[in-house]
Design a protein around this motif. Structure first.
Motif, short mmCIF file in Angstrom:
data_model
loop_
_atom_site.label_atom_id
_atom_site.label_comp_id
_atom_site.label_asym_id
_atom_site.label_seq_id
_atom_site.Cartn_x
_atom_site.Cartn_y
_atom_site.Cartn_z
N ILE A 1 1.01 -1.20 -0.01
CA ILE A 1 0.00 0.04 0.00
C ILE A 1 0.90 1.16 -0.11
CG2 ILE A 1 -0.19 0.02 2.44
CD1 ILE A 1 -3.15 1.00 2.22
N ASP A 2 0.63 2.32 -0.56
CA ASP A 2 1.17 3.54 -0.79
C ASP A 2 0.03 4.63 -0.68
OD1 ASP A 2 2.51 5.68 -0.80
OD2 ASP A 2 3.50 5.42 -2.79
N VAL A 3 -0.34 4.92 0.53
CA VAL A 3 -1.47 6.11 0.47
C VAL A 3 -0.93 7.58 1.17
CG1 VAL A 3 -2.44 5.09 2.49
CG2 VAL A 3 -3.91 6.63 0.95
N ILE A 4 -1.48 8.61 0.77
CA ILE A 4 -1.15 9.90 1.46
C ILE A 4 -2.39 10.45 1.70
CG2 ILE A 4 0.09 12.15 0.87
CD1 ILE A 4 1.70 10.48 -1.30
N MET A 5 -2.35 10.94 3.13
CA MET A 5 -3.63 11.63 3.72
C MET A 5 -3.22 12.96 3.80
SD MET A 5 -5.75 9.20 4.41
CE MET A 5 -5.38 7.44 5.02
N VAL A 6 -4.26 14.07 2.93
CA VAL A 6 -3.82 15.53 3.08
C VAL A 6 -4.86 16.03 3.54
CG1 VAL A 6 -3.15 17.47 1.64
CG2 VAL A 6 -2.53 14.95 0.90
N ALA B 1 0.04 5.43 -11.04
CA ALA B 1 -0.80 4.47 -10.82
C ALA B 1 -0.76 3.56 -9.62
CB ALA B 1 -0.69 3.29 -12.19
N LYS B 2 0.08 4.02 -8.66
CA LYS B 2 0.37 3.26 -7.29
C LYS B 2 0.03 4.03 -6.26
CE LYS B 2 1.74 -0.43 -9.68
NZ LYS B 2 0.99 -1.86 -9.81
N THR B 3 0.41 5.23 -6.25
CA THR B 3 0.22 5.87 -4.85
C THR B 3 -1.06 6.59 -4.87
OG1 THR B 3 2.40 6.45 -4.95
CG2 THR B 3 0.84 7.81 -3.81
N VAL B 4 -1.99 6.35 -3.93
CA VAL B 4 -3.23 7.23 -3.99
C VAL B 4 -3.33 8.04 -2.84
CG1 VAL B 4 -5.68 6.66 -2.99
CG2 VAL B 4 -4.40 4.80 -4.46
N VAL B 5 -3.87 9.44 -3.29
CA VAL B 5 -3.94 10.49 -2.36
C VAL B 5 -5.23 10.64 -1.91
CG1 VAL B 5 -3.52 12.92 -2.33
CG2 VAL B 5 -2.25 11.49 -3.56
N ILE B 6 -5.71 10.85 -0.39
CA ILE B 6 -6.83 11.01 0.02
C ILE B 6 -6.73 12.62 0.55
CG2 ILE B 6 -8.46 10.47 1.87
CD1 ILE B 6 -7.82 8.00 -0.15
#
Length: 288
Positions: A20-25, A232-237
């Motif tokens: 998983i690679d997810v960034i919370m902003v 295509a891999k890192t999701v930003v929330i």
């Protein structure tokens, strides 16, 4: 050292290689900067099968994605998608129908959705619509996930059998779930804040707490990240609910702080909430 720590936790990044690679902003200015950068786009800018596994796993049990028909809710489609303009125009046309004052006393789900079906939504379907997943944490509970998948399929089957051919099945099915899941909290907030402007209520308590984006190229977002995103891999929330509460800006309640692609239902929602608040105020006065 302080800058290193801040780069990892602000924005918060959860990175487990190959998992998983997810960034919370949540910072309002960061949200606007990243959204405008061109480094991210809506999830369905990539084909469903190429999205990260955890994205597919979660969203298939929500009101935003139908795996069986490979359909995504309109706000998760890229503007470059050939169907986007037509689908948004369809929504705008239906929303422009408006409503009568008598509608305010009727169930909210019927007020929003009768214009699409030409008939009321039966209780078993509205009950099922309550059960789709609303948070990532719910997906970790097997019994909750299985129930959500069944509910999602039931609502989609109902919509597919009844909607006209020019309607996008998932866009309308999503509306049922959104209204049902948000109605109770919305009514409570109105009841408890009868003298507050609806704009203030729904920036303090935005109906949509967060929205996802996906990286379309490698970027540190102007130095915000310790290491670059992966296309295509890192999701930003984007935590737009927190941003709305901090800024009191409706553009975060209904978008990402920018007018581009603001929610089609914004004006309808605010007008309906004002009239509903007025009706609740009148009921309270008549009881006192």
């Amino acid at each position: 050292m302080l800058n290193l720590i801040k780069a990892w936790f602000y924005p918060l990044r959860i990175y487990i290689p190959y998992v998983i690679d997810v960034i919370m902003v949540s910072d309002p200015e960061h949200i606007k900067r990243i959204e405008a950068s061109g480094d991210v786009d809506r999830l369905h800018t990539y084909s469903s099968g190429t999205l990260p596994w955890w994205v597919r796993f979660y969203f298939r049990a929500t009101k935003f994605y139908d795996e069986d028909r490979d359909l995504w809710f309109l706000p998760l489609e890229s503007t470059s998608d050939p169907s986007y303009a037509g689908r948004r125009a369809y929504f705008e046309d239906k929303v422009s129908t408006g409503y009568t004052q008598e509608d305010v006393a009727h169930e909210m789900v019927q007020v929003v959705n009768w214009r699409f079906f030409g008939e009321e939504i039966p209780p078993p379907i509205t009950d099922a619509a309550k059960c789709t997943l609303q948070t990532f944490g719910e997906a970790a509970l097997p019994w909750r996930y299985i129930a959500a998948r069944r509910a999602q399929q039931r609502v989609m089957t109902h919509c597919a059998a009844r909607l006209p051919k020019d309607a996008h099945v998932l866009d309308v099915a999503h509306n049922i779930g959104e209204v049902v899941q948000a109605a109770a909290g919305t009514l409570l907030r109105l009841r408890d804040n009868l003298d507050k402007p609806v704009e203030e209520i729904f920036t303090s308590h935005a109906p949509t707490p967060q929205v996802p984006r996906i990286a379309i190229r490698s970027s540190t977002f102007g130095g915000l990240l310790l290491f670059p995103t992966r296309a295509a891999k890192t999701v930003v929330i984007f935590k737009i609910g927190k941003a709305a509460a901090k800024t009191r800006d409706l553009l975060f309640t209904f978008s990402t702080g920018r007018p581009e692609r603001a929610c089609v239902f914004q004006d309808f929602f605010l007008a309906f909430m004002r009239d509903l608040q007025k009706a609740l105020r009148q009921m309270e006065n008549s009881d006192s």
